[in-house]
Write a protein that holds these residues in place. Structure first.
Motif, PDB file in Angstrom:
ATOM      1  N   THR B 175     -31.475 -18.668 -13.728  1.00  0.00           N
ATOM      2  CA  THR B 175     -31.519 -18.106 -15.080  1.00  0.00           C
ATOM      3  C   THR B 175     -32.053 -16.675 -15.020  1.00  0.00           C
ATOM      4  O   THR B 175     -31.548 -15.785 -15.699  1.00  0.00           O
ATOM      5  CB  THR B 175     -32.403 -18.970 -15.982  1.00  0.00           C
ATOM      6  N   CYS B 178     -29.367 -14.522 -13.895  1.00  0.00           N
ATOM      7  CA  CYS B 178     -28.365 -14.372 -14.943  1.00  0.00           C
ATOM      8  C   CYS B 178     -28.808 -13.270 -15.906  1.00  0.00           C
ATOM      9  O   CYS B 178     -28.000 -12.434 -16.321  1.00  0.00           O
ATOM     10  CB  CYS B 178     -28.188 -15.706 -15.657  1.00  0.00           C
ATOM     11  N   PHE B 182     -27.094  -9.421 -16.667  1.00  0.00           N
ATOM     12  CA  PHE B 182     -26.856  -8.754 -17.935  1.00  0.00           C
ATOM     13  C   PHE B 182     -27.534  -7.380 -17.966  1.00  0.00           C
ATOM     14  O   PHE B 182     -26.918  -6.375 -18.311  1.00  0.00           O
ATOM     15  CB  PHE B 182     -27.358  -9.628 -19.087  1.00  0.00           C
ATOM     16  N   ALA B 314     -22.383  -8.751 -28.401  1.00  0.00           N
ATOM     17  CA  ALA B 314     -21.437  -9.639 -27.707  1.00  0.00           C
ATOM     18  C   ALA B 314     -22.146 -10.558 -26.715  1.00  0.00           C
ATOM     19  O   ALA B 314     -21.678 -11.658 -26.454  1.00  0.00           O
ATOM     20  CB  ALA B 314     -20.377  -8.815 -26.994  1.00  0.00           C
ATOM     21  N   ASN B 315     -23.249 -10.107 -26.149  1.00  0.00           N
ATOM     22  CA  ASN B 315     -23.818 -10.858 -25.028  1.00  0.00           C
ATOM     23  C   ASN B 315     -25.177 -11.508 -25.285  1.00  0.00           C
ATOM     24  O   ASN B 315     -25.488 -12.528 -24.675  1.00  0.00           O
ATOM     25  CB  ASN B 315     -23.932  -9.953 -23.807  1.00  0.00           C
ATOM     26  N   LEU B 319     -26.897 -15.080 -23.865  1.00  0.00           N
ATOM     27  CA  LEU B 319     -28.099 -15.027 -23.030  1.00  0.00           C
ATOM     28  C   LEU B 319     -29.204 -15.869 -23.661  1.00  0.00           C
ATOM     29  O   LEU B 319     -29.871 -16.649 -22.983  1.00  0.00           O
ATOM     30  CB  LEU B 319     -28.545 -13.571 -22.882  1.00  0.00           C
ATOM     31  N   ILE B 322     -28.543 -19.489 -23.038  1.00  0.00           N
ATOM     32  CA  ILE B 322     -28.792 -19.898 -21.655  1.00  0.00           C
ATOM     33  C   ILE B 322     -30.287 -20.043 -21.399  1.00  0.00           C
ATOM     34  O   ILE B 322     -30.742 -21.026 -20.804  1.00  0.00           O
ATOM     35  CB  ILE B 322     -28.160 -18.878 -20.683  1.00  0.00           C
TER      36      ILE B 322
END
Lengths: 652, 445
Positions: B175, B178, B182, B314-315, B319, B322
């Protein structure tokens, strides 16, 4: 497909080639050293045998054989060669089968100079053709049946193994798979596959597979739809056999504006199914080849070729939405056919704009490409009978990246399915990272693709380092942050796919962070256990203490997780932190087995007399507890410390 | 609310002795002076003179300057952040009630206030040399310290204040990576973005800044920006919560307006004592907050901010999803195990000077009373400069307090159970530290 020429070839006008000659080879090109053979004329016919890839050129009774496999040629004389309809060597070349009439095939034992022959069965009609399968077994395809024989060259005997009664229009044969497909019925669209296995004792090695029907465009009042031999080819893609059927629109049919190719998968286990449609988008005359597991469709009218790959698709990719996930992308094997299992048909379009094969110079002059005298054979054979050349069609994998208009991850997926993908992938990746032309997230997506392929030797971490990362890392002008981000992305991808990460990536990232003084970032990476615990990494962290003091504790923490108690003691002693080392050893109940000399030496080296005194007294107390005496044992090797102690503290 | 029984901020002074060149113009030294009671200029000058005298006098005895002065009714702390600049904070003790203020935490408050000022305005000396006259400099100081002093919670100075710590979100490496993907992609795509800081539920996931800047920015976010936003837009947030739209806590409200972003002065990557200047954008969506620090030397267009905004919208929701999925009770990836009540009678505070991380259960009910917090503050001051320490104290009310320092880690434990023996206290604490440090080094009993 054996006899190469038809009378048409001679009537063809020679087209003046005025195209500008390409200075370099393009994506598709013809082999540089084609097989040269005498051009076809009415009196010098030429035959091609797909099984052995041999050209047979006849001149009177002299037959010259040119091998496309090794480029060798040899000649022999055959009686009555003028009447030859077909001619083929057996697989081991011990026998030469010659068809001089519609009813029989003659066998020439070349070593023993003997000849014998085999007639087709009564009522089975004329022989359309024959094929050697394996170990001197031969199959005759007649108008009314299939006959399978064992040929004994030494005894000059032919034994029938099996015969099927079936009306045959024409047939296609795949030498790689020993699969024969024959066309029957008036429309010719009912196909019967036969599979010739390698013979095993006591069993018939011919398998008749279920027949299947190929869809045809609807008939019109004036024209009956029919499936012709020229519409059908057997293609091998990634070790699977496919039947490709070109479906052209008929005159006056509005519903079929363009031509498409239907792909049927042939297996010995299940029924034949149509699995894919290749949309050509144009009409005209087509020929199909396979190059490096791609289907190449040549279009004679436009003199271009289209490329199809049934393992590939180019999904729509969003520009702003990142692929953020903590679950691994589905693993896949190569080949990864983009075909559906549920019987539905996948539609494919050409992977790129149609392109012409690179110009070929023959005796200094450009050859006419896509000429009407071209005949193509599988997998990549192109023969121009009129000028007497046999080429192999080739693809320059390295050029794919220049021609493909798709995302880089899609390009990588395409490259993965090529035979010599490695260098091209490394080249592509190297150029992406060196020019920083792709977004970091795109590179991450590529890493995810490479890491989700189930194949240990696909692309190793060592290769990635050597071929992709090192060229970038050794360039000092590149922003170190980019390097850090890139290596972090690679580590992320490896971790996500549960791959063991080579220590050198950790070493690189630690080195980069230290060099650009991003020590707090380094601390977080270790803290969140992104860098996997290992003894070398722990040592590296311990050694960083000079540039980043907290690294020492990070190293000790890691040693603790590795349960390396001796390592912790040594690290503490190296720092002359004898008290902590003693406390630590005691907490592990190792008090009695501690090496006194090691601790005393560290205390002496610290230059702190009080520390030396304390340490010495600690061991004296231990001696008393263990042996009821303050004295050290001779084999403890502490003589010098006893002397030093006495010299320093004798008055106490 | 201020209670009469709480210690009160008496004054907050900032002065520079070199500004007074002539005798009789001592008021020139004073750069900022807040006094609770009405104070004449003469009184101010006298007070500053007293402080100055105190500092000069103690400097004769030690290389270190005087840190604090205790009188019967006051506590005064001194801090010289830059050459010739002095900050003084005085607290008056109430006549009844709480007679205790920790000098350590009081001084930490003063240091934090300086650090915050420096983050937004740069160092005193640099700012002073840039403004046209001292009056402008004084007004800038007033603009900051005037409102800021009201946020000081003198009576609540707990043990945590001197740490000025950071709470990290315990998440697994995948995580974390991840999130890195980003953040790195964002930096890769938007080159003016120099640094990023990511938080989830007010806990830190990542900071690209150095330790000092991270500490100050985190303090600002947690203690000033987030609470301010809750107060001003609380109702609005609730009404909008169904939309869960991302919003800027600090940054462009409206892309047609000029971009309103605070300018920060960072020590990260500072060269030749020139601080790195950036604009701070704070964007929040659900539980995720991202701080973007944009290069102040580059002028960014509205298109840039719009593209950046669309990338965030958008992200960030993905995130956020998650991370929230991963933040499960059992998740524990930090080097220190999460709190699970080994023993209901033990409250502890654990912090690490190296990464500023702290974990505390002191607030868990029944919480530890202020009396014990004070004792802990005293111990903290004692062991601050020690490499290793191990202290066990029995308080007057029969409760045990233990403090142990091992390298950069400090563990305070309060055993709330009364009338138990020293041996069992030691055993309880040994069990606690074994539990907390199963993945990290901590010197054992």
């Amino acid at each position: 497909t054996t006899l190469l020429y038809t009378i048409k070839f001679e009537q063809c006008e020679i087209v003046c080639v005025t195209c500008a000659m390409a200075s370099s080879t393009g994506l598709l090109y013809l082999s540089e050293n084609p097989i040269k053979f005498p051009p076809v004329t009415r009196t010098t016919p030429v035959f091609y045998d797909e099984t052995n890839q041999e050209i047979f050129a006849l001149d009177g009774d002299v037959v010259t054989v040119y091998s496309a496999k090794d480029g060798s040629e040899h000649s022999l004389t055959i009686d009555n060669a003028v009447n030859i309809i077909s001619i083929k060597y057996s697989v081991d070349h011990s026998l030469l089968a010659v068809q001089r009439s519609n009813q029989s095939v003659d066998f020439l034992n070349l070593q023993e100079q003997t000849e014998f022959s085999q007639n087709s069965r009564k009522g089975s009609g004329n022989i359309i053709g024959f094929n050697w399968t394996c170990q001197n077994q031969i199959v005759f395809i007649n108008h009314n049946g299939i006959e399978f024989y064992q040929v004994n060259g030494k005894q000059g005997k032919v034994r029938s193994i099996k015969a099927y009664s079936i009306n045959v229009n024409w047939f296609v044969y795949s030498p790689q798979f020993c699969v024969l497909v024959v066309s029957s019925t008036l429309s010719g669209n009912v196909l019967h596959p036969f599979y010739f296995k390698t013979p095993q004792q006591g069993s018939t090695n011919i398998n008749r597979l279920p027949k299947f029907q190929v869809e045809l465009p609807p008939s019109t009042p004036t024209q009956r739809s029919q499936l012709h031999e020229r519409q059908v080819s057997l293609l091998t893609l990634h070790g699977k056999l496919f039947l490709a059927v070109t479906k052209s629109p008929q005159h006056g049919q509005e519903s079929y504006k363009t031509t498409e190719i239907g792909l049927y998968v042939l297996t010995t286990e299940s029924n034949v199914n149509k699995v894919a449609t290749l949309q050509l988008g144009i009409t005209g005359r087509f020929a199909v080849n396979c190059v490096d597991n791609m289907i190449v469709v040549h279009h004679q009218n436009s003199k271009t070729s289209m490329l199809f790959d049934i393992c590939w698709s180019s999904p729509a990719e969003s520009n702003s939405v990142l692929n953020l996930t903590t679950t691994r992308t589905p693993a896949f094997k190569i080949p990864n056919f983009n075909l559906k299992q549920d019987g539905s048909i996948t539609t494919f379009r050409p992977i790129m704009q149609p392109m012409a094969i690179t110009q070929f110079l023959h005796d200094g002059a450009p050859c006419e490409l896509y000429s009407s005298s071209w005949v193509v054979f599988q997998p990549g054979i192109i023969i121009d009978a009129k000028i007497g050349l046999l080429w192999e069609l080739k693809m320059s994998v390295g050029k794919l990246s220049q021609h493909m208009v798709c995302s880089k991850p899609a390009l990588i997926r395409l490259l993965l399915h090529r035979r010599s993908y490695k260098n091209t992938i490394f080249c592509t990746l190297r150029s992406l990272v060196m020019t920083q032309s792709s977004k970091l997230s795109v590179l991450g997506d590529i890493f995810d693709i490479l890491n989700s392929v189930i194949d240990d030797v696909l692309v190793t971490q060592d290769e990635m380092l050597e071929e992709v990362f090192n060229p970038l890392l050794c360039r000092d002008e590149v922003d170190p942050n980019y390097k850090i981000s890139l290596i972090t992305e690679y580590i992320r991808s490896l971790r996500l796919h549960k791959l063991r990460i080579s220590y050198f990536f950790y070493e690189i990232i630690v080195g980069l962070l230290v060099r650009c003084n991003q020590l707090f970032r380094l601390h977080q990476l270790v803290q969140f256990q992104v860098l996997g615990d290992s003894a070398p990494l722990a040592c590296l962290l311990l050694s960083l203490e000079k540039s980043y003091q907290p690294a020492f504790l990070l190293g000790i923490d890691m040693l603790k997780r590795l349960k390396d108690t001796a390592g912790i003691t040594d690290a503490l002693l190296k720092k002359h932190d004898v008290t902590s080392a003693l406390q630590y050893a005691c907490s592990l109940n190792q008090e009695d087995s501690m090496e006194s000399a090691k601790f005393l030496q560290s205390a002496v080296d610290s230059g702190d007399n009080v520390l030396f005194y304390t340490t010495y007294q600690f061991f004296v107390a231990r001696n008393e507890r263990l042996r009821k005496s303050p004295e050290f044992l001779p084999d403890e090797g502490v003589g010098e410390f006893v002397t030093l102690y006495k010299a320093l503290f004798s008055e106490l | 609310m201020e209670k009469s029984s709480d210690p009160l901020l008496h004054n907050l002074i900032l002065f520079n002795p070199t500004l007074c060149t002539k005798e009789g113009q001592e008021q020139e030294k004073i750069l900022f002076y807040f006094a609770r009671d009405e104070t004449s200029e003469d009184a101010m000058v006298r007070q500053v003179g007293l402080c100055e005298g105190m500092i000069n006098f103690t400097q004769r005895f030690s290389n270190n300057t005087c840190e604090a002065l205790e009188t019967k009714n006051t506590r005064q702390v001194y801090y010289g952040p830059e050459p010739d600049f002095w900050m003084v904070l005085t607290v008056r003790l109430p006549e009844k009630g709480c007679k205790f203020v920790s000098n350590l935490t009081l001084r930490a408050t003063l240091i934090t206030s300086y650090n915050l000022f420096k983050l937004f305005y740069g160092p005193f000396s640099v700012l002073m040399s840039k403004v046209e006259d001292i009056a402008t400099f004084r007004s800038k100081l007033k603009k900051f310290f005037g409102p800021y002093r009201t946020t000081l919670k003198i009576g609540e100075n707990g043990i945590l204040d001197h740490v000025c710590g950071v709470q990290y979100l315990p998440i697994d490496p995948n995580t974390y990576l991840c999130c890195q993907r980003f953040l790195n992609s964002l930096r890769d795509q938007f080159s003016p973005v120099l640094y990023t800081v990511l938080l989830f539920k007010e806990k830190l996931i990542y900071s690209g800044l150095n330790k000092h800047d991270t500490q100050v920015l985190y303090y600002y976010l947690i203690n000033i920006l987030f609470p301010a936003h809750l107060e001003t837009s609380g109702m609005e947030v609730i009404s909008k919560s169904l939309q869960t739209l991302g919003r800027y806590l600090n940054g462009p409200d409206n892309f047609d307006d000029n971009i309103k972003a605070s300018r920060l002065h960072l020590t990260t990557d500072s060269k030749d004592n020139q601080l790195t200047q950036v604009f701070l954008l704070v964007y929040n969506n659900q539980d995720t907050t991202i701080c973007l620090m944009i290069d102040a030397t580059k002028s960014c267009t509205k298109t840039f901010y719009k593209t950046l905004n669309s990338c965030l919208t958008a992200n960030i929701p993905t995130l956020d999803h998650i991370v929230s999925k991963q933040v499960a009770p059992k998740a524990s990836s930090s080097s220190v195990a999460q709190y699970t009540p080994v023993n209901d009678n033990i409250r502890y505070l654990l912090y690490n000077y190296d990464n500023l991380a702290y974990i505390s259960t002191l607030h868990c009910q029944p919480s530890v009373s202020a009396t014990f917090t004070r004792i802990m503050c005293d111990i903290a001051a004692d062991i601050r400069d020690k490499r290793d320490a191990d202290i066990v104290v029995k308080t007057g009310s029969d409760i045990w307090i233990s403090a142990r320092k091992s390298k950069s880690r400090v563990l305070f434990a309060v055993v709330l159970q009364k009338s138990i023996h020293y041996i069992s206290v030691v055993e309880d604490i040994r069990k606690l530290s074994l539990h907390l440090f199963n993945k990290a080094y901590f010197s054992e009993c």
